[in-house]
Design an enzyme around this catalytic site. Structure first.
Site, PDB file in Angstrom:
ATOM      1  N   LYS A  17      -2.305  -1.963  -3.316  1.00 38.57           N
ATOM      2  CA  LYS A  17      -3.478  -1.175  -2.690  1.00 38.57           C
ATOM      3  C   LYS A  17      -2.950   0.542  -3.041  1.00 38.57           C
ATOM      4  O   LYS A  17      -2.430   1.013  -2.030  1.00 38.57           O
ATOM      5  CB  LYS A  17      -3.589  -1.403  -1.041  1.00 38.57           C
ATOM      6  CG  LYS A  17      -4.658  -0.353  -0.453  1.00 38.57           C
ATOM      7  CD  LYS A  17      -5.037  -1.159   0.835  1.00 38.57           C
ATOM      8  CE  LYS A  17      -5.839  -0.117   1.505  1.00 38.57           C
ATOM      9  NZ  LYS A  17      -6.748  -0.627   2.391  1.00 38.57           N
ATOM     10  N   GLU A  68       0.713  -1.309  -0.097  1.00 36.08           N
ATOM     11  CA  GLU A  68       0.096   0.058   0.171  1.00 36.08           C
ATOM     12  C   GLU A  68       0.994   1.357  -0.047  1.00 36.08           C
ATOM     13  O   GLU A  68       1.306   1.728   0.987  1.00 36.08           O
ATOM     14  CB  GLU A  68      -0.933  -0.115   1.118  1.00 36.08           C
ATOM     15  CG  GLU A  68      -1.727   1.236   1.331  1.00 36.08           C
ATOM     16  CD  GLU A  68      -2.763   1.422   2.424  1.00 36.08           C
ATOM     17  OE1 GLU A  68      -2.591   0.507   3.414  1.00 36.08           O
ATOM     18  OE2 GLU A  68      -3.697   2.217   2.498  1.00 36.08           O
TER      19      GLU A  68
HETATM   20  P1  13P Z   1      -9.289   4.528   3.790  1.00 38.86           P
HETATM   21  O1  13P Z   1     -10.030   3.753   2.832  1.00 38.86           O
HETATM   22  O2  13P Z   1      -9.958   4.940   4.625  1.00 38.86           O
HETATM   23  O3  13P Z   1      -8.054   5.467   3.274  1.00 38.86           O
HETATM   24  O4  13P Z   1      -8.456   3.363   4.522  1.00 38.86           O
HETATM   25  C1  13P Z   1      -7.841   2.484   3.750  1.00 38.86           C
HETATM   26  C2  13P Z   1      -6.894   1.902   4.273  1.00 38.86           C
HETATM   27  O5  13P Z   1      -6.307   0.781   5.070  1.00 38.86           O
HETATM   28  C3  13P Z   1      -5.423   3.178   4.761  1.00 38.86           C
HETATM   29  O6  13P Z   1      -4.170   2.113   5.423  1.00 38.86           O
END
Ligand code: 13P
Length: 338
Positions: A218, A176
């Site tokens: 992500k 991510e």
């Molecule tokens: P949000 O969709 O609220 O941005 O959260 C996703 C997430 O896992 C952030 O690390």
């Protein structure tokens, strides 16, 4: 090829399904609870997370849930482990394994995510509690000069080392890299930063021999900064995001599950839908939303047991609409029906 990793990828990447991020750290869940006047006690966090995981039929739209470490050892009111409750709904339990971000030394404005030390041992324990995939979030602040080259390289290296450690333990890594929405930068600046970030992340993953077939990405979508005067319509967000992804993300990656990153629930759904209307892509394009799935449900809950069903209904609705968006079958009119 690891059959365990492949089985987890197959369970997570399913047509018409996405991932629920319910892995808010202590300070973050406290902030979310404060907004509805609820104190962040262990019992309240347990109550909230039990409620969302128990939402009837959630597994129809949600293939995986990212949990916070504390949740892995908590139980529902009926005494069932929450990871087991998720699995019984057909939802694969996963775990946030990074230890949060700190300032990157000697790089004002940049941040670095920590948590690699002892990660292999921690993963052992998480697996015993049922976790089959993991998540690590790197964040990038945007300005005319941020993120620095040093931040882009250091975060890519950490993401790749994390992903390699996960795969060595047969845990699927969700990688991510979040380019933050904060600031007044343009859509073009977000695109430029996102491209540089993703190029570096995939170089590092290659260097560390991470199997692209056995990970999920992500990312944030390409959007203007929240304070920028000109916000972008879903078609523009979708076109710019896909342009950057097609330049940087190899087709071997099975799934891209976006974060919502401060977009409103309806925006996050409309933007995902617009991408899935733009023809076939090499990867499954879906969601891994936190706020965009949970916010309306939390508003309905208000910390009151009597509101649990309403909260579950609100979560179901966002999950259903995002599932539709993951197939390019959402329309704004669906917002006004239950
Ligand atoms: P949000 O969709 O609220 O941005 O959260 C996703 C997430 O896992 C952030 O690390």
């Amino acid at each position: 090829m690891s059959t365990e990793l492949q089985a987890t990828v197959d369970a997570l990447v399913q047509k018409g399904k996405g991932i629920l991020a319910a892995d808010e750290s202590g300070p973050t869940i406290a902030k979310r609870f404060k907004a509805i006047g609820v104190e962040s006690t262990e019992e309240n966090r347990r109550a909230w997370r039990s409620l969302i995981l128990a939402a009837p039929g959630l597994g129809q739209y949600i293939s995986g849930v990212i949990l916070y470490e504390e949740t892995l050892t908590q139980r529902s009111g009926e005494g069932e482990a929450l990871a087991q409750l998720a699995a019984r709904q057909g939802i694969v339990p996963g775990i946030k394994v990074d230890a949060g971000k700190i300032p990157l030394a000697l790089a004002p404005g940049d941040e670095i995510t920590q948590g690699l030390d002892g990660l292999a041992q921690r993963l052992d324990g998480y697996k015993q509690h049922g976790a089959r995939f993991a998540k690590w979030r790197a964040v990038y602040n945007v300005s005319d000069v941020l993120p620095s080259r040093a931040a882009i390289e250091a975060n890519a290296e950490a993401l790749a080392r994390y992903a390699a450690i996960c795969q060595a333990q047969d845990v699927v890594p969700i990688v991510e890299p979040e380019v933050l929405i904060d600031g007044d930068h343009t859509l073009a600046r977000c695109a430029e930063v996102t491209q540089a970030v993703l190029l570096e992340v995939f170089h590092a993953l290659y260097r560390h021999r991470v199997a692209l077939e056995h990970m999920l990405l992500k990312p944030s979508m390409v959007v203007p900064g929240k304070a920028h005067a000109q916000q972008a319509a879903p078609d523009e967000v979708a076109a710019e995001t896909l342009r950057v992804l097609r330049r940087t993300v190899p087709a071997a990656v099975p799934g891209i599950n976006f974060l919502s990153g401060g977009q409103s629930p309806a925006e996050a759904t409309a933007n995902l839908d617009a991408m899935n209307r733009m023809g076939a892509q090499p990867w499954h394009l879906s969601f891994s939303y936190g706020r965009a799935l949970q916010d309306t449900a939390m508003q309905a809950w208000q910390g009151q047991p009597a509101n649990e069903r309403r909260a579950q209904d609100a979560l179901q609705k966002r999950a259903r609409l995002n599932a539709a968006a993951s197939m390019g079958k959402y329309s704004a009119s669906m917002e006004s029906t239950d």
